[in-house]
Design a protein around this motif. Structure first.
Motif, PDB file in Angstrom:
ATOM      1  N   ARG A   1       0.944  -1.067  -0.029  1.00 31.04           N
ATOM      2  CA  ARG A   1       0.064   0.158  -0.012  1.00 31.04           C
ATOM      3  C   ARG A   1       0.686   1.157  -0.094  1.00 31.04           C
ATOM      4  O   ARG A   1       2.040   1.166   0.572  1.00 31.04           O
TER       5      ARG A   1
ATOM      6  N   SER B   1       2.165   2.436   3.459  1.00 30.23           N
ATOM      7  CA  SER B   1       3.151   1.243   3.990  1.00 30.23           C
ATOM      8  C   SER B   1       4.409   1.704   3.330  1.00 30.23           C
ATOM      9  O   SER B   1       5.783   1.604   3.895  1.00 30.23           O
ATOM     10  N   ARG B   2       4.710   2.009   1.910  1.00 33.19           N
ATOM     11  CA  ARG B   2       5.867   2.222   1.049  1.00 33.19           C
ATOM     12  C   ARG B   2       6.400   3.471   1.553  1.00 33.19           C
ATOM     13  O   ARG B   2       7.436   3.562   1.779  1.00 33.19           O
TER      14      ARG B   2
END
Length: 153
Positions: A108, A111-112
């Motif tokens: 996602r 999250s990246r």
């Protein structure tokens, strides 16, 4: 056998137990690879010297410091410590690292960006104004914002 010189209860804290790694090395007839707290060429040499291990593994010591492997090899061969990596080189490698995360890390977007924050925190650790850079990176919400922060280093 790969042996980390800490107990599970210690987690990332506490001293590495070189004597335990040495005891394992002395007790078995197969290669033993030692690790734990190898953050510099000197600590790599200490692992070899105090344990007699056949090899080492570097984990957290490579975070934000991908050149540690060449530095260790050079130090073990020559006894000479490497020159510190310049801020410009750190910046260039960090920018490349961030682009790899953006391009290849399948997760996602939020999250990246969290993964990018971790990279920024490790790479800027030894730079002037590191705490300010970390604080700014923690507020970034996109790859473009991260690149902008790094560009200003």
């Amino acid at each position: 056998i790969f042996v980390h010189g800490r107990t599970r209860e210690q987690g990332y804290g506490g001293d590495i137990d070189h004597a335990s790694i040495k005891a394992i090395k002395d007790a078995v007839g197969i290669p033993v690879i030692g690790g734990g707290n190898i953050f510099s060429p000197e600590l790599a040499k200490k692992m070899f010297t105090e344990t007699g291990c056949d090899g080492i593994f570097v984990a957290r010591g490579a975070f934000g410091n991908p050149w540690i492997f060449n530095d260790i090899e050079r130090y073990l061969k020559t006894g000479k410590l490497p020159s510190p990596v310049s801020a410009e080189t750190r910046k260039e490698v960090l920018e490349k690292h961030l682009s790899y995360i953006e391009t290849y890390k399948e997760m996602r977007p939020a999250s990246r960006v969290n993964c990018m924050r971790k990279a920024v925190i490790w790479y800027v650790k030894s730079l002037p104004h590191a705490s300010r850079i970390r604080d700014t990176a923690c507020r970034a919400r996109s790859y473009e914002e991260m690149v902008d922060i790094v560009d200003k280093i």
